[in-house]
Structures are given as structure tokens and as C-alpha cells.
Write a protein that holds these residues in place. Sequence first.
Motif, PDB file in Angstrom:
ATOM      1  N   GLY A  34       0.824  -1.194   0.000  1.00 53.56           N
ATOM      2  CA  GLY A  34       0.000   0.000   0.000  1.00 53.56           C
ATOM      3  C   GLY A  34       0.860   1.246   0.000  1.00 53.56           C
ATOM      4  O   GLY A  34       1.894   1.307  -0.665  1.00 53.56           O
ATOM      5  N   TRP A  35       0.413   2.217   0.778  1.00 53.34           N
ATOM      6  CA  TRP A  35       1.207   3.442   0.945  1.00 53.34           C
ATOM      7  C   TRP A  35       2.187   3.225   2.099  1.00 53.34           C
ATOM      8  O   TRP A  35       2.231   4.012   3.032  1.00 53.34           O
ATOM      9  N   GLN A  36       2.930   2.152   2.053  1.00 53.89           N
ATOM     10  CA  GLN A  36       3.876   1.800   3.106  1.00 53.89           C
ATOM     11  C   GLN A  36       3.166   1.715   4.463  1.00 53.89           C
ATOM     12  O   GLN A  36       3.711   2.117   5.497  1.00 53.89           O
ATOM     13  N   ASP A  37       1.940   1.198   4.431  1.00 55.26           N
ATOM     14  CA  ASP A  37       1.159   1.131   5.673  1.00 55.26           C
ATOM     15  C   ASP A  37       0.648  -0.281   5.974  1.00 55.26           C
ATOM     16  O   ASP A  37      -0.103  -0.482   6.923  1.00 55.26           O
ATOM     17  N   THR A  38       1.053  -1.264   5.146  1.00 58.93           N
ATOM     18  CA  THR A  38       0.586  -2.631   5.356  1.00 58.93           C
ATOM     19  C   THR A  38       1.794  -3.548   5.497  1.00 58.93           C
ATOM     20  O   THR A  38       2.388  -3.984   4.511  1.00 58.93           O
ATOM     21  N   LYS A  39       2.134  -3.836   6.743  1.00 56.11           N
ATOM     22  CA  LYS A  39       3.279  -4.703   7.008  1.00 56.11           C
ATOM     23  C   LYS A  39       2.900  -6.163   6.804  1.00 56.11           C
ATOM     24  O   LYS A  39       1.736  -6.535   6.875  1.00 56.11           O
ATOM     25  N   LEU A  40       3.922  -6.966   6.562  1.00 57.18           N
ATOM     26  CA  LEU A  40       3.751  -8.410   6.500  1.00 57.18           C
ATOM     27  C   LEU A  40       4.237  -9.017   7.801  1.00 57.18           C
ATOM     28  O   LEU A  40       4.775  -8.320   8.658  1.00 57.18           O
ATOM     29  N   ASP A  41       4.073 -10.321   7.920  1.00 57.58           N
ATOM     30  CA  ASP A  41       4.521 -11.005   9.119  1.00 57.58           C
ATOM     31  C   ASP A  41       6.044 -10.951   9.214  1.00 57.58           C
ATOM     32  O   ASP A  41       6.752 -11.019   8.202  1.00 57.58           O
ATOM     33  N   TRP A  42       6.575 -10.860  10.424  1.00 57.59           N
ATOM     34  CA  TRP A  42       8.026 -10.787  10.608  1.00 57.59           C
ATOM     35  C   TRP A  42       8.718 -12.036  10.077  1.00 57.59           C
ATOM     36  O   TRP A  42       9.863 -11.972   9.615  1.00 57.59           O
ATOM     37  N   SER A  43       8.038 -13.182  10.128  1.00 54.34           N
ATOM     38  CA  SER A  43       8.653 -14.392   9.584  1.00 54.34           C
ATOM     39  C   SER A  43       8.886 -14.275   8.076  1.00 54.34           C
ATOM     40  O   SER A  43       9.812 -14.889   7.541  1.00 54.34           O
ATOM     41  N   THR A  44       8.052 -13.477   7.384  1.00 60.28           N
ATOM     42  CA  THR A  44       8.267 -13.236   5.953  1.00 60.28           C
ATOM     43  C   THR A  44       9.599 -12.547   5.708  1.00 60.28           C
ATOM     44  O   THR A  44      10.355 -12.906   4.799  1.00 60.28           O
ATOM     45  N   TYR A  45       9.909 -11.548   6.553  1.00 65.21           N
ATOM     46  CA  TYR A  45      11.156 -10.795   6.388  1.00 65.21           C
ATOM     47  C   TYR A  45      12.383 -11.644   6.753  1.00 65.21           C
ATOM     48  O   TYR A  45      13.504 -11.281   6.380  1.00 65.21           O
ATOM     49  N   ILE A  46      12.170 -12.736   7.457  1.00 67.70           N
ATOM     50  CA  ILE A  46      13.270 -13.658   7.764  1.00 67.70           C
ATOM     51  C   ILE A  46      13.373 -14.738   6.691  1.00 67.70           C
ATOM     52  O   ILE A  46      14.459 -15.068   6.214  1.00 67.70           O
ATOM     53  N   LEU A  47      12.226 -15.291   6.290  1.00 66.49           N
ATOM     54  CA  LEU A  47      12.210 -16.387   5.338  1.00 66.49           C
ATOM     55  C   LEU A  47      12.714 -15.974   3.956  1.00 66.49           C
ATOM     56  O   LEU A  47      13.410 -16.747   3.285  1.00 66.49           O
ATOM     57  N   TYR A  48      12.366 -14.764   3.526  1.00 64.93           N
ATOM     58  CA  TYR A  48      12.712 -14.385   2.160  1.00 64.93           C
ATOM     59  C   TYR A  48      14.222 -14.315   1.943  1.00 64.93           C
ATOM     60  O   TYR A  48      14.734 -14.873   0.957  1.00 64.93           O
ATOM     61  N   PRO A  49      14.988 -13.639   2.820  1.00 62.61           N
ATOM     62  CA  PRO A  49      16.447 -13.675   2.651  1.00 62.61           C
ATOM     63  C   PRO A  49      17.026 -15.084   2.727  1.00 62.61           C
ATOM     64  O   PRO A  49      18.001 -15.387   2.026  1.00 62.61           O
ATOM     65  N   VAL A  50      16.436 -15.938   3.557  1.00 59.29           N
ATOM     66  CA  VAL A  50      16.913 -17.329   3.649  1.00 59.29           C
ATOM     67  C   VAL A  50      16.709 -18.041   2.312  1.00 59.29           C
ATOM     68  O   VAL A  50      17.596 -18.759   1.825  1.00 59.29           O
ATOM     69  N   MET A  51      15.550 -17.842   1.701  1.00 59.56           N
ATOM     70  CA  MET A  51      15.290 -18.459   0.396  1.00 59.56           C
ATOM     71  C   MET A  51      16.268 -17.952  -0.659  1.00 59.56           C
ATOM     72  O   MET A  51      16.769 -18.735  -1.479  1.00 59.56           O
ATOM     73  N   VAL A  52      16.531 -16.642  -0.639  1.00 56.99           N
ATOM     74  CA  VAL A  52      17.478 -16.071  -1.602  1.00 56.99           C
ATOM     75  C   VAL A  52      18.863 -16.677  -1.400  1.00 56.99           C
ATOM     76  O   VAL A  52      19.572 -16.992  -2.370  1.00 56.99           O
ATOM     77  N   TYR A  53      19.253 -16.861  -0.136  1.00 55.26           N
ATOM     78  CA  TYR A  53      20.554 -17.456   0.169  1.00 55.26           C
ATOM     79  C   TYR A  53      20.672 -18.844  -0.467  1.00 55.26           C
ATOM     80  O   TYR A  53      21.665 -19.148  -1.145  1.00 55.26           O
ATOM     81  N   PHE A  54      19.680 -19.690  -0.261  1.00 53.47           N
ATOM     82  CA  PHE A  54      19.731 -21.042  -0.827  1.00 53.47           C
ATOM     83  C   PHE A  54      19.660 -21.007  -2.353  1.00 53.47           C
ATOM     84  O   PHE A  54      20.286 -21.834  -3.032  1.00 53.47           O
ATOM     85  N   ALA A  55      18.905 -20.047  -2.896  1.00 54.31           N
ATOM     86  CA  ALA A  55      18.819 -19.930  -4.352  1.00 54.31           C
ATOM     87  C   ALA A  55      20.174 -19.577  -4.958  1.00 54.31           C
ATOM     88  O   ALA A  55      20.560 -20.101  -6.009  1.00 54.31           O
ATOM     89  N   ILE A  56      20.916 -18.692  -4.291  1.00 56.36           N
ATOM     90  CA  ILE A  56      22.238 -18.280  -4.780  1.00 56.36           C
ATOM     91  C   ILE A  56      23.227 -19.436  -4.720  1.00 56.36           C
ATOM     92  O   ILE A  56      23.923 -19.743  -5.697  1.00 56.36           O
ATOM     93  N   PHE A  57      23.273 -20.108  -3.591  1.00 56.45           N
ATOM     94  CA  PHE A  57      24.321 -21.104  -3.373  1.00 56.45           C
ATOM     95  C   PHE A  57      23.942 -22.507  -3.834  1.00 56.45           C
ATOM     96  O   PHE A  57      24.698 -23.458  -3.622  1.00 56.45           O
ATOM     97  N   SER A  58      22.781 -22.637  -4.455  1.00 57.87           N
ATOM     98  CA  SER A  58      22.440 -23.918  -5.072  1.00 57.87           C
ATOM     99  C   SER A  58      22.508 -23.843  -6.600  1.00 57.87           C
ATOM    100  O   SER A  58      22.253 -24.847  -7.273  1.00 57.87           O
TER     101      SER A  58
END
Length: 471
Positions: free
Chosen positions: A340-364
Motif C-alpha cells: 500500500g502506501w507503506q502502511d501494510t506490514k507483513l509477518d516478521w517471519s516473511t522478512y526472515i524467510l525471504y532472505p533465507v530463500m534467496v541465500y539457498f537460491a544463490i548457493f544452489s
Amino acid sequence: MQLLKEFKVHQNIEKIFIVLTLIFGFLYVFILPPFQSVDEGNHFFRTYQIADGNFVSKNISNEIDTSNNQYIGDYIPLSLFEYYTNYEPFIKNIDKKQNFENIIRDFKTNIDSEEKKFVSLLNTSLYSPVCYLSQLPGVILAKSFTNNLAIVYYFGRLSNLLIYCLLIFWALRIIPFYKLPLMLLALCPMSLSLAGAYTSDVMVFGLNFLWIAYILKFIVSKERDFVKIFILSTLAFLITISKSYILLLPLYFLIPVNNYKNKRNYFISMFCVIFSVILSGFIWYSLSKGLTLNMNNAVSDSSSQIEFIKLHPINYIWILLKTFIVKTPRLLITMIGVLGWQDTKLDWSTYILYPVMVYFAIFSDNFKFEFLKWQKYLILITIITGIVLTYTSLYIMWSPVANPLILGLNGKYFIPLMMPLFLLFKKSQPKYDYTITLKYVSPVVILILFTSELSLLYRFYNLTPQLYYKV
């Protein structure tokens, strides 16, 4: 057999991207109420202006008040402006909820082209029509058979989504490696929600991802010199004229000289790319030179800010470092998605999971290639320069003079810079199994996109409160 298996896995990534983009992007288009993405009102008005054949905004400040840059914009139908004002109360007001009466009203309202109002477009006036090539087809098509306000509006959003899907699919088809990291960047809630709204970012993301994809393709495979020259020059021209997001253009020099037939062709290619950048910048500067303005006129003063940087370079370096330290966590979060207008946050686990997925995507990634040391230095310099230029432009345009921190930063500005950052970690041998990574990444992405839609449903419709922010 092994090569065939890897090819099928890569093909699966492209199919996964198309399916998820069309499903969840379509939901973003219709769940997000009108004008509830950052600056969506000005982007819609600018799109409509261009669809009417007015490619450059008007500066009527001399007719009214020479000291006020609020008179840079254009005349649009009053009904469009009233459409915007109906939804203005929702902006950053998390207690304001959408109701179906508004939706029904919008689909019963027609655009009255006779009565017009001058609307200040400010930042969007400086963006060339190329920035809006993704949403223009939808608006033009809808206008050709109806003057219904809501239909014209949503056709533009749908067009933006479809062309985003096409651009990223194209990039995924040609990029020789890092398909999965690219898909994750393109599917993060921030990227996909922008694709389902009015914005100039779709063309910026799409063109820059295509630029990186072709650079990597020309590094690892042989291609006719004419093809390389034509494609890279065209992309350089479009990137420069779209939003002047030229931060990734130095990556051109990653292509070794010996990838060309001879040095002569290499220098011809270099000349054509540089000439395309200069020509593109000159064309749009010539057309828009009367539209210069302060973006944040209430508190910023661009000329005084530039003077401060010149007189206090050491202080400014400290401001850059302090801003980087303080703002990086927020930039990461807004890059993944604060909707939205920077007013709709997602779950904190999303902000943790996404970098983890990117990490595995890079190194696989199992494509057998590794950059040379000089190429890594060039990539690193490009990233640092891109960050500094982005910070500096926002300091000049948005921050009070000599402010101790840079204001106006948003994670979406750095999404194209993530792919070069990932390249620094490319290894010939993967650390993890590519097929297994893809197997687990796909359902997690689906879950994150699904819950992001639920967050919007709660934010704007007060639906699914029991699932809000849950992953």
C-alpha cells in the motif's frame, strides 16, 4: 540425460513465475483499492495524460505564480481527479476501510472529457513516456471502447501486470544462471504488488533485469557482434530515457573483449552503447528542461543541498555511512514488502524467510561459471556507486539542507541492484542441491504471497483478521 534434467528444471522456474505472477498479481490488481500504492494518483494521471497524446507536461507557473512549482502538470478530466479524491482518505489511514458501495459507484461513473482541471504532477512530470509503456496499452485499449472510469483504471493496472510478466519471463528465458534468485526478486510481495498498480517501477525493473540477463548471456556464450550491439544499445537507450536509472549500465564492461570477433567490433559496441545513453539523456532533457522542480518543496532546497555537499564532503560521507547503518534494516523490509502506501506490514517471519530463500537460491545454482577477480571488482564498484548515487539524489531532492540523515529512502529503489550483489557470490560448484531448493522454495513463496493478500484484505476491508500477519 543430466543436461536434459537441468533444462527441465530451468523451464519449470519460468512456468512457476508465470503462474504465480498471473494468480497473485491479478489478486493485487483488484484487492488493492484505487490509488493505494505510493504516488499511484500521479502515475495514473501521467499515464492518462500520455494516452491523450500529451507526452510532456505543461509548466504554467508563468501564467499564475513564477515562484510556485505546483503548476507543473496537465489538464485532466475533472471526473478523474474526483475519483482520486474519493480514495484520498484511505492513504496512510489504517482505520479507513473500503466498502462495496464505493466499487459499485466507480463502475457506474463515466469520464467526462469536457470538464477539466489542472493537476500538479510534480515528480511524474520528469518521467518520460517510456516509464509508462507497461500501463499505457491497457488505458488506450479501454478508452477505445468505453469511457467507464473504473474499467479504464483497472485495464491500466492489468496491462502493467501482463507486461511485467512478459519482461521478467523474457529475462528468465535468456539469463544463463541465477534464474531462481531472479524469480525471487521478481516475485517478492513488493515487486509483484507494484506490478499490479500504477507505477514507473515496472519498466525500471523489467529493463534492468533484461540488461543483466543479456550481459550474462553475452559473457558465457558466443553471439554475433551485430546482435550484441543492437540489443545492448537499445536497452541502454530505453533504460536511460525511462527513469535515468543508469546505475547498472557499467556492467556492460563485464563482457570480455575476446567475446567479440575483434577489438574493432568491441569498440564499436562500446561507442554505440555510450552514444545511446548520451542521445537518450539529451532527447528527454531537451523535452523536459522547463520542468525542473524540488520534489519536497516544503522542506528541501536542491541548490543549497548541493552546495552543502560541495563545502562539507567529509560531513556528507559520515551522513552516508550513518544513513546506511540506520536505514538498512528498514530498506530490507520495504524491499521485501511493506504494501500500500507503506502502511501494510507483513509477518516478521516473511522478512526472515525471504532472505533465507534467496541465500539457498544463490548457493544452489549449478551453472559452472565464476567471475574473474577484475569482474568482481567492477561489480562491487557498480553496486557502491549505485548506492551512493541513489542516496545522494534523495538527499538533494527530499531532505532538509544539512540533515543528519537521508530521507525518502525506500527498499524498492534497490531491487535492481540486488542481482549484481548476488553475482559477487557466484561459484562454479553449488553448496546445495538445486532441485531440492526449488522444491522447497516454491511452496514458501506461494504461502508468503497468499498471506500478503490476506494482509491487504484486512487492511482495506477488515476481512480475515484472524489470519492477519500470520505465516
